[in-house]
Design a protein around this motif. Structure first.
Motif, short mmCIF file in Angstrom:
data_model
loop_
_atom_site.label_atom_id
_atom_site.label_comp_id
_atom_site.label_asym_id
_atom_site.label_seq_id
_atom_site.Cartn_x
_atom_site.Cartn_y
_atom_site.Cartn_z
N GLN A 91 35.09 -13.96 33.59
CA GLN A 91 34.71 -13.64 32.22
C GLN A 91 34.17 -14.86 31.36
O GLN A 91 32.84 -14.60 30.84
N PRO A 92 34.54 -16.06 31.32
CA PRO A 92 34.00 -17.01 30.67
C PRO A 92 32.76 -17.37 30.96
O PRO A 92 31.68 -17.60 30.21
N LEU A 93 32.48 -17.51 32.47
CA LEU A 93 31.23 -18.09 32.90
C LEU A 93 30.33 -16.83 32.92
O LEU A 93 28.95 -16.87 32.56
N SER A 94 30.59 -15.72 32.98
CA SER A 94 29.69 -14.41 33.06
C SER A 94 29.17 -14.49 31.55
O SER A 94 28.16 -13.88 31.21
N LYS A 95 30.17 -14.65 30.50
CA LYS A 95 29.55 -14.41 29.13
C LYS A 95 28.20 -15.36 28.72
O LYS A 95 27.38 -15.18 28.11
N ILE A 96 28.39 -16.41 29.66
CA ILE A 96 27.07 -17.56 29.50
C ILE A 96 26.01 -16.91 29.96
O ILE A 96 24.84 -17.07 29.74
N THR A 97 26.08 -16.30 31.48
CA THR A 97 25.14 -16.04 32.16
C THR A 97 24.60 -14.45 32.26
O THR A 97 23.45 -14.25 32.71
N ALA A 98 25.31 -13.63 31.55
CA ALA A 98 25.28 -12.21 32.06
C ALA A 98 24.15 -11.27 31.02
O ALA A 98 23.98 -10.14 31.61
N GLY A 99 23.60 -11.91 30.05
CA GLY A 99 22.82 -11.22 29.24
C GLY A 99 23.48 -9.95 28.78
O GLY A 99 24.41 -9.99 27.96
N PRO A 100 22.89 -8.78 29.10
CA PRO A 100 23.42 -7.41 28.46
C PRO A 100 24.67 -7.32 28.90
O PRO A 100 25.59 -6.43 27.91
N ALA A 102 27.43 -9.24 28.93
CA ALA A 102 28.07 -9.82 28.26
C ALA A 102 29.20 -9.29 27.14
O ALA A 102 29.99 -9.69 26.74
N THR A 103 28.35 -8.20 26.63
CA THR A 103 29.04 -7.44 25.78
C THR A 103 30.14 -6.64 26.08
O THR A 103 31.13 -6.29 25.46
N LEU A 104 30.32 -6.55 27.43
CA LEU A 104 31.59 -5.92 28.21
C LEU A 104 33.00 -6.79 28.24
O LEU A 104 34.14 -6.54 28.19
N PHE A 105 32.59 -8.01 27.91
CA PHE A 105 33.68 -8.93 28.05
C PHE A 105 34.44 -9.15 26.71
O PHE A 105 34.01 -10.09 25.81
#
Length: 105
Positions: A91-100, A102-105
């Motif tokens: 989750q921490p890395l996906s928040k940086i790269t996930a775009g839309p 990122a709101t799921l985390f």
């Protein structure tokens, strides 16, 4: 915690591309009703006769139950060499790269 379900399998190239869209419509609609389902990205490589998907489920139990059912369904469609993995999400890395997403985390 959300997880990724990654599935790949072999399927006749004649069943991929434009030929897959109409027959897979009921399947696509039914997937949206699965417990814990969030989203799916459909994948294919017609040159290699490969298809699959990257699914996002809100929990591991739902992903595993879906996989157990879906493997049987894929075999009925003629899929072979089915490979599936359930993966945790950083989750921490996906928040940086996930775009839309990122709101799921």
């Amino acid at each position: 915690m959300a997880v990724i379900l990654q599935i790949t399998f072999k399927l006749s190239p004649a069943m991929l591309g434009e030929n897959l869209i109409e027959p897979a419509m009921p399947l696509a609609q039914s997937i949206t009703q699965e417990p814990g389902f969030i989203s799916k990205i459909w994948t294919e490589n017609p040159e290699q006769g490969e298809a699959g998907g990257i699914y996002l489920f809100d929990n591991r139990k739902s992903a595993q139950e879906y996989l157990d059912m879906h493997q049987k369904r894929m075999a009925q469609w003629g899929a072979t060499d089915i490979d599936a993995k359930i993966l945790d999400i950083s989750q921490p890395l996906s928040k940086i790269t996930a775009g839309p997403l990122a709101t799921l985390f």
